[in-house]
Design a protein around this motif. Sequence first.
Motif, PDB file in Angstrom:
ATOM      1  N   TYR B 104     -23.469 -53.202  17.996  1.00  0.00           N
ATOM      2  CA  TYR B 104     -22.351 -54.100  18.300  1.00  0.00           C
ATOM      3  C   TYR B 104     -22.135 -55.105  17.165  1.00  0.00           C
ATOM      4  N   ASP B 105     -23.193 -55.382  16.419  1.00  0.00           N
ATOM      5  CA  ASP B 105     -23.119 -56.409  15.378  1.00  0.00           C
ATOM      6  C   ASP B 105     -23.030 -55.815  13.976  1.00  0.00           C
ATOM      7  N   ASN B 106     -23.434 -54.552  13.826  1.00  0.00           N
ATOM      8  CA  ASN B 106     -23.559 -53.978  12.498  1.00  0.00           C
ATOM      9  C   ASN B 106     -22.712 -52.720  12.339  1.00  0.00           C
ATOM     10  N   TYR B 107     -22.076 -52.638  11.216  1.00  0.00           N
ATOM     11  CA  TYR B 107     -21.277 -51.502  10.817  1.00  0.00           C
ATOM     12  C   TYR B 107     -22.066 -50.875   9.671  1.00  0.00           C
ATOM     13  N   ASP B 108     -22.454 -49.642   9.790  1.00  0.00           N
ATOM     14  CA  ASP B 108     -23.339 -49.034   8.796  1.00  0.00           C
ATOM     15  C   ASP B 108     -23.041 -47.539   8.810  1.00  0.00           C
ATOM     16  N   ILE B 109     -21.937 -47.160   8.186  1.00  0.00           N
ATOM     17  CA  ILE B 109     -21.430 -45.807   8.344  1.00  0.00           C
ATOM     18  C   ILE B 109     -21.005 -45.197   7.015  1.00  0.00           C
ATOM     19  N   ASP B 110     -20.923 -43.884   7.043  1.00  0.00           N
ATOM     20  CA  ASP B 110     -20.234 -43.149   5.996  1.00  0.00           C
ATOM     21  C   ASP B 110     -18.772 -43.036   6.410  1.00  0.00           C
ATOM     22  N   ALA B 111     -17.895 -43.240   5.475  1.00  0.00           N
ATOM     23  CA  ALA B 111     -16.464 -43.143   5.779  1.00  0.00           C
ATOM     24  C   ALA B 111     -15.721 -42.642   4.557  1.00  0.00           C
ATOM     25  N   LEU B 112     -14.655 -41.925   4.804  1.00  0.00           N
ATOM     26  CA  LEU B 112     -13.815 -41.444   3.704  1.00  0.00           C
ATOM     27  C   LEU B 112     -12.374 -41.852   3.964  1.00  0.00           C
ATOM     28  N   HIS B 113     -11.634 -41.943   2.874  1.00  0.00           N
ATOM     29  CA  HIS B 113     -10.179 -42.076   2.954  1.00  0.00           C
ATOM     30  C   HIS B 113      -9.567 -40.776   2.454  1.00  0.00           C
ATOM     31  N   LEU B 114      -8.670 -40.252   3.240  1.00  0.00           N
ATOM     32  CA  LEU B 114      -7.864 -39.104   2.817  1.00  0.00           C
ATOM     33  C   LEU B 114      -6.472 -39.649   2.504  1.00  0.00           C
ATOM     34  N   VAL B 128     -11.456 -42.328   7.968  1.00  0.00           N
ATOM     35  CA  VAL B 128     -12.239 -41.405   8.786  1.00  0.00           C
ATOM     36  C   VAL B 128     -13.721 -41.702   8.634  1.00  0.00           C
ATOM     37  N   ALA B 129     -14.349 -42.135   9.721  1.00  0.00           N
ATOM     38  CA  ALA B 129     -15.807 -42.289   9.737  1.00  0.00           C
ATOM     39  C   ALA B 129     -16.440 -40.930   9.989  1.00  0.00           C
ATOM     40  N   TYR B 130     -17.618 -40.719   9.408  1.00  0.00           N
ATOM     41  CA  TYR B 130     -18.288 -39.431   9.647  1.00  0.00           C
ATOM     42  C   TYR B 130     -19.795 -39.645   9.601  1.00  0.00           C
ATOM     43  N   GLY B 131     -20.520 -38.665  10.076  1.00  0.00           N
ATOM     44  CA  GLY B 131     -21.976 -38.710   9.964  1.00  0.00           C
ATOM     45  C   GLY B 131     -22.657 -39.363  11.143  1.00  0.00           C
ATOM     46  N   ALA B 132     -23.886 -39.808  10.921  1.00  0.00           N
ATOM     47  CA  ALA B 132     -24.808 -40.129  12.010  1.00  0.00           C
ATOM     48  C   ALA B 132     -24.351 -41.266  12.903  1.00  0.00           C
ATOM     49  N   HIS B 133     -23.612 -42.235  12.398  1.00  0.00           N
ATOM     50  CA  HIS B 133     -23.329 -43.415  13.206  1.00  0.00           C
ATOM     51  C   HIS B 133     -21.869 -43.512  13.631  1.00  0.00           C
TER      52      HIS B 133
ATOM     53  N   LEU C  32     -29.417 -25.311   5.559  1.00  0.00           N
ATOM     54  CA  LEU C  32     -28.195 -26.109   5.735  1.00  0.00           C
ATOM     55  C   LEU C  32     -28.379 -27.204   6.782  1.00  0.00           C
ATOM     56  N   ASN C  33     -27.922 -28.396   6.467  1.00  0.00           N
ATOM     57  CA  ASN C  33     -27.739 -29.465   7.461  1.00  0.00           C
ATOM     58  C   ASN C  33     -26.245 -29.575   7.762  1.00  0.00           C
ATOM     59  N   PHE C  34     -25.895 -29.539   9.034  1.00  0.00           N
ATOM     60  CA  PHE C  34     -24.471 -29.606   9.379  1.00  0.00           C
ATOM     61  C   PHE C  34     -24.302 -30.558  10.565  1.00  0.00           C
ATOM     62  N   THR C  35     -23.434 -31.563  10.375  1.00  0.00           N
ATOM     63  CA  THR C  35     -23.298 -32.633  11.370  1.00  0.00           C
ATOM     64  C   THR C  35     -21.985 -32.515  12.135  1.00  0.00           C
ATOM     65  N   VAL C  36     -22.099 -32.536  13.448  1.00  0.00           N
ATOM     66  CA  VAL C  36     -20.950 -32.560  14.357  1.00  0.00           C
ATOM     67  C   VAL C  36     -20.979 -33.911  15.054  1.00  0.00           C
ATOM     68  N   PRO C  37     -19.949 -34.738  14.896  1.00  0.00           N
ATOM     69  CA  PRO C  37     -19.994 -36.073  15.492  1.00  0.00           C
ATOM     70  C   PRO C  37     -19.756 -36.032  17.006  1.00  0.00           C
ATOM     71  N   GLY C  38     -19.963 -37.148  17.654  1.00  0.00           N
ATOM     72  CA  GLY C  38     -19.684 -37.276  19.068  1.00  0.00           C
ATOM     73  C   GLY C  38     -20.931 -37.339  19.920  1.00  0.00           C
ATOM     74  N   THR C  39     -20.713 -37.447  21.249  1.00  0.00           N
ATOM     75  CA  THR C  39     -21.823 -37.540  22.191  1.00  0.00           C
ATOM     76  C   THR C  39     -21.782 -36.384  23.191  1.00  0.00           C
ATOM     77  N   HIS C  40     -20.989 -35.383  22.888  1.00  0.00           N
ATOM     78  CA  HIS C  40     -20.879 -34.232  23.792  1.00  0.00           C
ATOM     79  C   HIS C  40     -22.063 -33.284  23.582  1.00  0.00           C
ATOM     80  N   ALA C  41     -22.096 -32.241  24.373  1.00  0.00           N
ATOM     81  CA  ALA C  41     -23.270 -31.363  24.413  1.00  0.00           C
ATOM     82  C   ALA C  41     -23.565 -30.679  23.086  1.00  0.00           C
ATOM     83  N   GLN C 126     -20.217 -31.579   7.009  1.00  0.00           N
ATOM     84  CA  GLN C 126     -19.741 -32.502   8.038  1.00  0.00           C
ATOM     85  C   GLN C 126     -18.469 -31.922   8.633  1.00  0.00           C
ATOM     86  N   PHE C 127     -18.402 -31.872   9.946  1.00  0.00           N
ATOM     87  CA  PHE C 127     -17.149 -31.583  10.628  1.00  0.00           C
ATOM     88  C   PHE C 127     -16.546 -32.916  11.018  1.00  0.00           C
TER      89      PHE C 127
END
Lengths: 154, 154, 154, 154
Positions: B104-114, B128-133, C32-41, C126-127
């Motif tokens: 809630y307090d921290n923004y720590d992300i990978d993001a791209l601009h298209l 577009v944010a992507y990846g783990a967070h 390969l490491n491949f990341t799908v974002p979200g909280t779905h199954a 990354q998707f």
Amino acid sequence: MADLTAERVVAAFDSLATGDRDRIVEYWAEDLNFTVPGTHAYAGRYESLDGFLGFVGNLVRLSGGSLNATRSAVLLNIEEGLSVDLNHITAKHAGSPADSDSPYDNYDIDALHLLRWENGRVVEGQFVAYGAHTEDVPLFWSPRNPDGSRREVV
Amino acid sequence: MADLTAERVVAAFDSLATGDRDRIVEYWAEDLNFTVPGTHAYAGRYESLDGFLGFVGNLVRLSGGSLNATRSAVLLNIEEGLSVDLNHITAKHAGSPADSDSPYDNYDIDALHLLRWENGRVVEGQFVAYGAHTEDVPLFWSPRNPDGSRREVV
Amino acid sequence: MADLTAERVVAAFDSLATGDRDRIVEYWAEDLNFTVPGTHAYAGRYESLDGFLGFVGNLVRLSGGSLNATRSAVLLNIEEGLSVDLNHITAKHAGSPADSDSPYDNYDIDALHLLRWENGRVVEGQFVAYGAHTEDVPLFWSPRNPDGSRREVV
Amino acid sequence: MADLTAERVVAAFDSLATGDRDRIVEYWAEDLNFTVPGTHAYAGRYESLDGFLGFVGNLVRLSGGSLNATRSAVLLNIEEGLSVDLNHITAKHAGSPADSDSPYDNYDIDALHLLRWENGRVVEGQFVAYGAHTEDVPLFWSPRNPDGSRREVV
């Protein structure tokens, strides 16, 4: 001191619709905490009656006055000072086309209020959506039209 | 007309940081469409440069000036006028405790601009944010502290 | 060693459609490491080619074979071994009514793949969904019909 | 026919913990509808007692037996055959580090069950999270570790 009854729960919500602050404070404490879930602009725990009334005002504004709640039942635990009222709530987002059935434009959910009462007034409240369309709630609250553009009314 | 190069993509973002509108319009079209995903208060497609600059200003304000982006690469398709720049972005929400590690307090992300370019200027953009967070992004943008209370800066 | 070109990016995705593992491993690394974002199954980072192919299989299964992707462009950064391909993807959830336009039943999004290549093969992917309907993605992936009942195909 | 009382609501949940189907069917109807909100793998409306018991089993499995619910109150509307029980629920995701405080690993929420009773048995139920950590619920239910990798237990 007024007893906690289903009638008093109904009267508390009726008082909000009047906009008459003298009448509202017969049911809602000045230091009311009221929690709205979610991550949208209006979510979070409001920590005063004025904060809560601001939220209610935003809900009326965003729905362009179309907000309609039909109460189906009230549950009580009188010893603990707790009430739950069950409602079906519909609204159309201000500025959305009359024939849109998009969840971005329409609010059509079951929702309950969980209230804790002390000395005849609500001191703590939770707004809780439940059931089939809970997942759509953030779409309605978002500042987006169904096509992704920013809404005029946010 | 300026060619599309990685240097020009970098310069476009550098121009935003200057706040100098004359310089900004060398890179960003007045009728720019820029899309921010999500259902939070600042999401949606902004349909003018002024709308987009308002969004950028909100991002700086919400992060109390702590926003930091580290660019790692730029990808191009010159014939189609397309660029993607990859960034790691960190920020701490204005007013949050320095030692909080809450999403809630921290923004720590990978993001791209298209970005899509026409006649040397950006006419369409996507954040577009992507990846783990990615899933944490709505928590940072929400008007809530980690304990659920409303934030002071929203 | 094969150079990174737009043609090679296209060929990598074409190999997936063949289901021919010998051909697939010409483009996709075993680790390969491949990341799908979200909280779905089906979200999360898959950490092997087999894990990734299992994800692709689930996507085909959930969409009842209706998945359709139209590629519009490929962006490259050859020195860094990076590619981005842009696609419009549509699908109808297996078992959903043909005339449904619910976001629970329909996938209709812009999406890109960000790929990192080493020695001629994809080692990281990354998707990423983007644009107007990003918010609907979790509804399609969820195990719910539009009326809230559990789906047959999950 | 057994009357609807707070004791009977408590006994209904106690019966689930025994795993004794003969005892469970004294409280829960075979054609029970039970709704779990969200877009995660276990969300949706289960339309039989077996479906519901499968959900409960998954909850125990995912939490590695660490699930703990503390009931604070029961509310009733006896004429309408409705009960609400309020709980604080904690759990740690199976396989997560003991010292993790990530919302991906920890379930720490207020939740209520809204139940409708007919002929002494529950025929309809809703699981509803509420309060400060409602937004974290999808993170716990997701198949992701805090670092984004797929969980072993999903």
